[in-house]
Design a protein around this motif. Structure first.
Motif, PDB file in Angstrom:
ATOM      1  N   VAL A  49       0.846  -1.194   0.000  1.00  0.00           N
ATOM      2  CA  VAL A  49       0.000   0.000   0.000  1.00  0.00           C
ATOM      3  C   VAL A  49       0.883   1.247   0.000  1.00  0.00           C
ATOM      4  O   VAL A  49       0.671   2.188  -0.767  1.00  0.00           O
ATOM      5  N   LYS A  50       1.900   1.256   0.849  1.00  0.00           N
ATOM      6  CA  LYS A  50       2.801   2.404   0.927  1.00  0.00           C
ATOM      7  C   LYS A  50       3.591   2.586  -0.365  1.00  0.00           C
ATOM      8  O   LYS A  50       3.918   3.721  -0.753  1.00  0.00           O
ATOM      9  N   ALA A  51       3.891   1.495  -1.046  1.00  0.00           N
ATOM     10  CA  ALA A  51       4.585   1.606  -2.330  1.00  0.00           C
ATOM     11  C   ALA A  51       3.719   2.323  -3.360  1.00  0.00           C
ATOM     12  O   ALA A  51       4.237   2.978  -4.273  1.00  0.00           O
ATOM     13  N   LEU A  52       2.403   2.198  -3.205  1.00  0.00           N
ATOM     14  CA  LEU A  52       1.474   2.841  -4.139  1.00  0.00           C
ATOM     15  C   LEU A  52       1.169   4.276  -3.749  1.00  0.00           C
ATOM     16  O   LEU A  52       1.132   5.169  -4.599  1.00  0.00           O
ATOM     17  N   ILE A  53       0.915   4.519  -2.452  1.00  0.00           N
ATOM     18  CA  ILE A  53       0.448   5.859  -2.045  1.00  0.00           C
ATOM     19  C   ILE A  53       1.327   6.515  -0.997  1.00  0.00           C
ATOM     20  O   ILE A  53       0.960   7.543  -0.430  1.00  0.00           O
ATOM     21  N   GLY A  54       2.475   5.942  -0.720  1.00  0.00           N
ATOM     22  CA  GLY A  54       3.384   6.534   0.249  1.00  0.00           C
ATOM     23  C   GLY A  54       2.805   6.507   1.651  1.00  0.00           C
ATOM     24  O   GLY A  54       2.167   5.538   2.055  1.00  0.00           O
ATOM     25  N   GLU A  55       3.001   7.590   2.392  1.00  0.00           N
ATOM     26  CA  GLU A  55       2.520   7.668   3.767  1.00  0.00           C
ATOM     27  C   GLU A  55       1.066   8.141   3.844  1.00  0.00           C
ATOM     28  O   GLU A  55       0.531   8.320   4.932  1.00  0.00           O
ATOM     29  N   THR A  56       0.439   8.349   2.703  1.00  0.00           N
ATOM     30  CA  THR A  56      -0.977   8.711   2.689  1.00  0.00           C
ATOM     31  C   THR A  56      -1.790   7.572   3.298  1.00  0.00           C
ATOM     32  O   THR A  56      -1.557   6.407   2.988  1.00  0.00           O
ATOM     33  N   SER A  57      -2.727   7.899   4.158  1.00  0.00           N
ATOM     34  CA  SER A  57      -3.531   6.860   4.794  1.00  0.00           C
ATOM     35  C   SER A  57      -4.661   6.402   3.894  1.00  0.00           C
ATOM     36  O   SER A  57      -5.129   7.145   3.018  1.00  0.00           O
ATOM     37  N   LEU A  58      -5.118   5.183   4.113  1.00  0.00           N
ATOM     38  CA  LEU A  58      -6.286   4.703   3.381  1.00  0.00           C
ATOM     39  C   LEU A  58      -7.508   5.544   3.708  1.00  0.00           C
ATOM     40  O   LEU A  58      -8.360   5.780   2.845  1.00  0.00           O
ATOM     41  N   ALA A  59      -7.607   6.019   4.948  1.00  0.00           N
ATOM     42  CA  ALA A  59      -8.749   6.863   5.324  1.00  0.00           C
ATOM     43  C   ALA A  59      -8.804   8.121   4.466  1.00  0.00           C
ATOM     44  O   ALA A  59      -9.887   8.566   4.060  1.00  0.00           O
ATOM     45  N   SER A  60      -7.651   8.685   4.150  1.00  0.00           N
ATOM     46  CA  SER A  60      -7.636   9.955   3.420  1.00  0.00           C
ATOM     47  C   SER A  60      -8.030   9.802   1.954  1.00  0.00           C
ATOM     48  O   SER A  60      -8.385  10.792   1.305  1.00  0.00           O
ATOM     49  N   ILE A  61      -7.987   8.589   1.421  1.00  0.00           N
ATOM     50  CA  ILE A  61      -8.403   8.376   0.027  1.00  0.00           C
ATOM     51  C   ILE A  61      -9.762   7.674  -0.057  1.00  0.00           C
ATOM     52  O   ILE A  61     -10.230   7.355  -1.141  1.00  0.00           O
ATOM     53  N   SER A  62     -10.417   7.489   1.089  1.00  0.00           N
ATOM     54  CA  SER A  62     -11.571   6.589   1.128  1.00  0.00           C
ATOM     55  C   SER A  62     -12.831   7.124   0.478  1.00  0.00           C
ATOM     56  O   SER A  62     -13.754   6.353   0.215  1.00  0.00           O
ATOM     57  N   VAL A  63     -12.919   8.441   0.224  1.00  0.00           N
ATOM     58  CA  VAL A  63     -14.122   8.965  -0.439  1.00  0.00           C
ATOM     59  C   VAL A  63     -13.828   9.538  -1.822  1.00  0.00           C
ATOM     60  O   VAL A  63     -14.705  10.096  -2.471  1.00  0.00           O
ATOM     61  N   TRP A  64     -12.597   9.368  -2.287  1.00  0.00           N
ATOM     62  CA  TRP A  64     -12.235   9.876  -3.627  1.00  0.00           C
ATOM     63  C   TRP A  64     -13.176   9.356  -4.701  1.00  0.00           C
ATOM     64  O   TRP A  64     -13.577  10.091  -5.604  1.00  0.00           O
ATOM     65  N   ALA A  65     -13.558   8.109  -4.616  1.00  0.00           N
ATOM     66  CA  ALA A  65     -14.378   7.497  -5.664  1.00  0.00           C
ATOM     67  C   ALA A  65     -15.755   8.136  -5.769  1.00  0.00           C
ATOM     68  O   ALA A  65     -16.386   8.092  -6.834  1.00  0.00           O
ATOM     69  N   ASP A  66     -16.239   8.753  -4.686  1.00  0.00           N
ATOM     70  CA  ASP A  66     -17.529   9.431  -4.750  1.00  0.00           C
ATOM     71  C   ASP A  66     -17.450  10.688  -5.599  1.00  0.00           C
ATOM     72  O   ASP A  66     -18.436  11.082  -6.222  1.00  0.00           O
ATOM     73  N   ASP A  67     -16.310  11.354  -5.613  1.00  0.00           N
ATOM     74  CA  ASP A  67     -16.120  12.488  -6.514  1.00  0.00           C
ATOM     75  C   ASP A  67     -15.921  12.009  -7.945  1.00  0.00           C
ATOM     76  O   ASP A  67     -16.467  12.580  -8.887  1.00  0.00           O
ATOM     77  N   TYR A  68     -15.135  10.966  -8.093  1.00  0.00           N
ATOM     78  CA  TYR A  68     -14.768  10.463  -9.419  1.00  0.00           C
ATOM     79  C   TYR A  68     -15.984  10.048 -10.246  1.00  0.00           C
ATOM     80  O   TYR A  68     -16.027  10.269 -11.458  1.00  0.00           O
ATOM     81  N   LYS A  69     -16.998   9.492  -9.593  1.00  0.00           N
ATOM     82  CA  LYS A  69     -18.151   8.976 -10.337  1.00  0.00           C
ATOM     83  C   LYS A  69     -18.943  10.081 -11.027  1.00  0.00           C
ATOM     84  O   LYS A  69     -19.722   9.805 -11.939  1.00  0.00           O
TER      85      LYS A  69
END
Length: 289
Positions: A49-69
């Motif tokens: 996970v860290k290799a993909l998003i670094g130190e960014t937490s999963l919580a901080s990306i957890s609602v991105w998909a609601d904007d993307y749709k």
């Protein structure tokens, strides 16, 4: 693989800052699920996970998909966020509940496995896999929200029913919020339980995450999860006050008192824990190598 490649073409551009009117489970619920999953990931999966998003937490990306749709690039993922199983029916029926409509995709039973497949595919670019991770983190939470797996007489998961929740927080203070019935489950019931999502996550984390069936996390497995969530959705409608209409308008909301969140609390906690457990299992399987 053709359908996955088509889906991948939709994910090739990252969209940020696009406003959407609502988030499934709200920021609070999705953050709780993602945080609990991350706390319990295997060391290898966490490293990947860290290799993909670094130190960014999963919580901080957890609602991105609601904007993307709501973007042109993400339009075909719109219906990946839910499956509208009528409460008159006990189980998911792909021929009824997962049809492609208006170029907006099918349903979460097909969408979540498609996103998982993309995340697992090491031949894809890092950018594509990051976008897939964002989808997986979000959709694994959506599949556990009762009104993302249930509707009543085409009310779109309670989006056509307006309510005012008048309840008490645990400290005795008053809580009042008017919204759709869907948004009451997305936001209000979670918000009512704690003044911070971190505090709610810590309270839930005193309970072990439930056991999850072994992979693969394919359509059959996700359909089973949707049926499990739908059973809670049926209860969610049954808990409404007698005489609640199927639909109304925002100027005539149904008043919901403290009896409702009291009835829902155990299932609310359980669904958040299931979401965390399922997300952890998906990520351990997809990234534990």
């Amino acid at each position: 693989m053709k359908s996955s490649r088509i889906a991948l073409s939709l994910l090739s551009v990252a969209i940020a800052g696009f406003a959407s009117p609502a988030h499934a489970w709200g920021q609070l619920g999705h953050s709780i699920i993602a945080e609990l999953a991350q706390r319990h990931l295997s060391p290898t999966a966490l490293a990947n996970v860290k290799a993909l998003i670094g130190e960014t937490s999963l919580a901080s990306i957890s609602v991105w998909a609601d904007d993307y749709k709501f973007t042109p690039a993400g339009k075909q993922t719109y219906r990946w966020h839910f499956v509208d199983i009528d409460v008159a029916h006990p189980n998911y029926d792909a021929a009824v509940d997962c049809l492609e409509k208006n170029g907006k995709g099918t349903c979460i039973v097909k969408g979540l496995p498609a996103a998982i497949t993309m995340l697992k595919d090491k031949s894809l670019s890092k950018e594509e896999r990051v976008l897939a991770l964002k989808l997986v983190v979000h959709l694994a939470g959506d599949v556990d929200q009762p009104l993302h797996a249930s509707e009543r007489t085409a009310d779109e998961g309670g989006n056509k029913l307006y309510v005012t929740l008048q309840a008490k927080r645990s400290d005795g203070s008053d809580y009042t919020r008017s919204s759709t019935f869907h948004s009451m489950w997305d936001d209000s019931l979670v918000d009512l339980q704690a003044y911070s999502w971190g505090g709610y996550a810590d309270a839930l984390d005193t309970t072990p995450l439930p056991t999850v069936d072994a992979p693969p996390y394919d359509e059959a497995k996700v359909a089973g999860w949707a049926n499990d969530t739908h059973a809670i959705g049926i209860k969610a409608y049954q808990w409404l006050p007698p005489g609640t209409p199927v639909q109304n308008d925002k100027d005539h909301p149904v008043t919901i008192n403290n009896d409702y969140p009291t009835s829902a609390k155990a299932d609310l906690d359980s669904q958040l824990l299931k979401g965390a457990a399922r997300l952890r299992a998906i990520l351990d399987d997809a990234l534990n190598q």
